[in-house]
Design a protein around this motif. Structure first.
Motif, PDB file in Angstrom:
ATOM      1  N   ASP A  72      35.221  -5.011  43.052  1.00 21.97           N
ATOM      2  CA  ASP A  72      36.277  -5.922  42.825  1.00 21.97           C
ATOM      3  C   ASP A  72      36.179  -7.202  43.422  1.00 21.97           C
ATOM      4  OD1 ASP A  72      37.275  -3.812  41.118  1.00 21.97           O
ATOM      5  OD2 ASP A  72      38.650  -2.895  42.718  1.00 21.97           O
ATOM      6  N   ASP A  75      38.230 -10.071  41.327  1.00 26.29           N
ATOM      7  CA  ASP A  75      39.528 -10.062  40.966  1.00 26.29           C
ATOM      8  C   ASP A  75      40.125 -10.983  41.657  1.00 26.29           C
ATOM      9  OD1 ASP A  75      41.839  -8.093  40.075  1.00 26.29           O
ATOM     10  OD2 ASP A  75      42.244  -8.356  42.196  1.00 26.29           O
ATOM     11  N   GLN A 130      36.145   0.595  36.916  1.00 26.82           N
ATOM     12  CA  GLN A 130      37.429  -0.155  37.118  1.00 26.82           C
ATOM     13  C   GLN A 130      38.665   0.591  36.397  1.00 26.82           C
ATOM     14  OE1 GLN A 130      36.673  -4.261  36.407  1.00 26.82           O
ATOM     15  NE2 GLN A 130      36.282  -4.635  38.563  1.00 26.82           N
ATOM     16  N   GLU A 135      42.074   2.113  42.964  1.00 23.99           N
ATOM     17  CA  GLU A 135      42.178   0.854  43.612  1.00 23.99           C
ATOM     18  C   GLU A 135      41.054   1.079  44.895  1.00 23.99           C
ATOM     19  OE1 GLU A 135      45.814  -1.306  44.173  1.00 23.99           O
ATOM     20  OE2 GLU A 135      46.566  -0.185  42.827  1.00 23.99           O
TER      21      GLU A 135
END
Length: 213
Positions: A72, A75, A130, A135
């Motif tokens: 990520d 992100d 994802q 997370e």
């Protein structure tokens, strides 16, 4: 079935990551290399023969990759956090039976297997899609086709003593980790907030706690 292979520190740049490691652990990380085609590069900190710490950052020497960077890193929220300070963002688990495990879990849960290599090292990894990784509390899976990298990274004297995961839905997280054989490797706690926590201890008694939030 699986065990912790390495933990991952994200950084905006490798220079930031190296400075953070030296300030936090009192030692310089070892040279890593580029993940060609993935848009990242890394540095490494040896945590013994079977575990290490990876510092990963976008690689300005590569063109923008066609897919989002690993862990990520693209992100927007994570980028903002890493601009303030490098931090723990993920961990990776090693298994000697990657294909059977991915087949049993299904690509929608375990992700597709990617073959990767650099120098004398060769490995395959499967990253949970994802929004399916809770997370980054559900780890990517790795199978080394060469010797494990940890055996060749300079030992820092630090060891990973425990890894904890906090999440509102502990039942779902426990099920995901149990399916990967990691229930004894990660301590799970219920919390309204998601957080990964790594505890490390040096042979001289110093201790460091890393957190993702």
């Amino acid at each position: 079935m699986a065990e912790i292979d390495h933990i991952v520190i994200g950084a905006t740049t490798l220079e930031d990551g190296a400075r953070y490691i030296e300030e936090t652990f009192g030692v310089k990380p070892s040279k890593g290399g580029a993940h060609v085609g993935l848009g990242t590069h890394n540095l490494l900190l040896g945590l013994g023969a079977n575990c290490y710490l990876e510092i990963i950052a976008p690689d300005p020497g590569q063109v923008e990759p066609p897919h989002p960077r690993l862990f990520d890193l693209d992100d927007a929220g994570l980028r903002t956090m890493l601009e303030a300070e490098p931090r723990l963002i993920a961990y990776v688990a090693s298994t000697p039976t990657l294909e059977p495990m991915v087949a049993r879990l299904g690509a929608s849960r375990a992700g597709e297997i990617r073959a990767m290599s650099r120098g004398d090292y060769a490995w395959r990894m499967a990253f949970p899609p994802q929004r399916q990784d809770m997370e980054n509390l559900i780890p990517a899976l790795i199978q080394w086709d060469s010797e494990r990298a940890a055996k060749h990274i300079k030992d820092s004297g630090w060891r990973l003593t425990s890894l904890e995961a906090e999440h509102p839905d502990t039942q779902a997280l426990h099920g995901a980790l149990e399916a990967r054989g990691l229930t004894d490797a990660v301590k799970i706690r219920q919390s309204p907030h998601v957080r990964l926590i790594a505890h490390l201890r040096h042979k001289d008694g110093r201790e460091v706690t890393l957190t993702s939030a």
